[in-house]
Design a protein around this motif. Structure first.
Motif, PDB file in Angstrom:
ATOM      1  N   VAL A  19     -67.738  19.480 -69.424  1.00  0.00           N
ATOM      2  CA  VAL A  19     -68.785  19.643 -70.431  1.00  0.00           C
ATOM      3  C   VAL A  19     -68.599  21.008 -71.071  1.00  0.00           C
ATOM      4  CG1 VAL A  19     -71.254  19.657 -70.910  1.00  0.00           C
ATOM      5  CG2 VAL A  19     -70.362  18.236 -69.058  1.00  0.00           C
ATOM      6  N   ARG A  20     -68.436  21.031 -72.372  1.00  0.00           N
ATOM      7  CA  ARG A  20     -68.264  22.283 -73.101  1.00  0.00           C
ATOM      8  C   ARG A  20     -69.588  22.699 -73.736  1.00  0.00           C
ATOM      9  NH1 ARG A  20     -64.159  21.166 -77.524  1.00  0.00           N
ATOM     10  NH2 ARG A  20     -64.818  23.278 -78.101  1.00  0.00           N
ATOM     11  N   VAL A  21     -69.915  23.962 -73.602  1.00  0.00           N
ATOM     12  CA  VAL A  21     -71.098  24.524 -74.254  1.00  0.00           C
ATOM     13  C   VAL A  21     -70.612  25.217 -75.519  1.00  0.00           C
ATOM     14  CG1 VAL A  21     -73.099  26.025 -73.992  1.00  0.00           C
ATOM     15  CG2 VAL A  21     -72.153  24.873 -71.989  1.00  0.00           C
ATOM     16  N   THR A  22     -70.837  24.588 -76.665  1.00  0.00           N
ATOM     17  CA  THR A  22     -70.320  25.127 -77.918  1.00  0.00           C
ATOM     18  C   THR A  22     -71.278  26.089 -78.591  1.00  0.00           C
ATOM     19  OG1 THR A  22     -71.139  23.165 -79.089  1.00  0.00           O
ATOM     20  CG2 THR A  22     -68.869  23.102 -78.298  1.00  0.00           C
ATOM     21  N   SER A  23     -72.537  26.073 -78.179  1.00  0.00           N
ATOM     22  CA  SER A  23     -73.537  27.024 -78.661  1.00  0.00           C
ATOM     23  C   SER A  23     -74.742  26.912 -77.741  1.00  0.00           C
ATOM     24  CB  SER A  23     -73.940  26.721 -80.115  1.00  0.00           C
ATOM     25  OG  SER A  23     -74.883  25.662 -80.176  1.00  0.00           O
ATOM     26  N   PRO A  24     -75.727  27.801 -77.840  1.00  0.00           N
ATOM     27  CA  PRO A  24     -76.913  27.685 -76.983  1.00  0.00           C
ATOM     28  C   PRO A  24     -77.688  26.384 -77.167  1.00  0.00           C
ATOM     29  CG  PRO A  24     -76.772  29.890 -77.891  1.00  0.00           C
ATOM     30  CD  PRO A  24     -75.739  29.070 -78.606  1.00  0.00           C
TER      31      PRO A  24
END
Length: 313
Positions: free
Chosen positions: A220-225
């Motif tokens: 799972v990638r967190v691309t922004s808050p």
């Protein structure tokens, strides 16, 4: 479809097969047709029934953890939550009925849905020790002890992408206060990025579903808050979750810390992106996050990652 090195989960229903169009709504059919797996989906769908067979009932009574998903009857937001108890707190109390003793805290975002008669609810019972999982979706009725669900769909999934955790123990913990936000903090972003498992709740006009997503940490990638992205790995071709999302983008995500019991519940909207390379990616936009430290009284052994997990770049 199970990975070649794994054994598929046992069938949990022994009923007369249901026609594919009785199982899948237009959203799931649209995704199946786009990917070209309608025939495979119809084959898998023959294992879906409404009855809870003895093997399924025995499995439920061994579980200390159940994940449920539903839409809040007031706000409409879809949430997923973890329920725990001594084995037996979840059990079959009839050929089509699953009963749960207990529930979630009154301030849990799923509490109103679990207290409302007629709620469409999806559940998944997952046993990391055996890497088996069972899903039961239906209509909820509150009871004095908790709630019951009259089943509409009962089926098992293969162990693909499910991490093995050999054992668990109960730990005396005092749950922290729920902390709300509209964007992920730095610590929450690290939590998500390091997860090997999360649960996904979705809904459609006549039902709800709760499913499992797993992979190596970083899947799972967190691309922004306020945005997450994950690849949709090949599965059983049913596309219940992505089918729901194609009809209704509301989604609830649940991340849990298998060691310290912290839970992170997210609600928002999710949409599937179909790439030219044939891969599917799901992009989730956050509306609200709820974190509760020490929420679960379970401590699990370290994971043995599934051999089916794709390698990450």
């Amino acid at each position: 479809m199970a990975a070649p090195t794994e054994t598929a989960a046992p069938t949990v229903t022994g009923q007369v097969p249901r026609a594919g169009d009785a199982i899948y709504h237009a959203g799931s059919r649209a995704v199946q047709d786009r990917v070209g797996v309608r025939e495979a989906a119809d084959h898998v769908g023959r294992s879906v029934g409404r009855g809870i067979k003895p093997v399924a009932a025995a499995f439920l009574e061994l579980q200390p953890l159940l994940v449920a998903g539903a839409a809040d009857p007031v706000s409409g937001a879809v949430w997923a939550a973890a329920l725990t108890g001594a084995p037996g707190f979840v059990r079959a109390t009839g050929p089509h009925t699953m009963s749960v003793t207990g529930g979630v805290p009154a301030d849990d975002p799923l509490a109103r849905a679990l207290a409302a008669r007629g709620t469409y609810a999806g559940t998944i019972a997952l046993d990391p020790r055996t890497r088996r999982r069972m899903r039961l979706n239906g209509v909820l009725t509150p009871t004095r002890a908790g709630f019951a669900i009259e089943a509409d769909q009962v089926f098992s999934n293969c162990p693909k992408y499910l991490q093995r955790r050999e054992s668990y123990e109960y730990v005396g913990r005092t749950p922290g206060q729920a902390r709300h936000g509209t964007g992920l903090t730095g610590a929450q972003r690290d939590f998500v990025a390091g997860a090997d498992t999360f649960f996904l709740a979705t809904a459609h006009g006549r039902g709800a579903d709760a499913s499992h997503r797993g992979g190596n940490p970083g899947f799972v990638r967190v691309t922004s808050p306020r945005e997450l992205l994950w690849r949709d790995y090949p599965g059983n071709s049913m596309f219940l979750s992505l089918g729901n999302l194609s009809a209704d983008p509301r989604a609830g995500l649940l991340f849990l810390d298998w060691t310290n019991g912290t839970t992170l519940q997210l609600t928002g909207e999710a949409r599937t992106e179909f790439g030219a390379d044939g891969e599917r990616r799901v992009r989730f936009t956050l509306a609200e996050a709820v974190q509760r430290d020490a929420a679960l009284p379970l401590r699990w052994a370290p994971p043995e990652y599934s051999p089916a997990n794709p390698l990450l770049p």
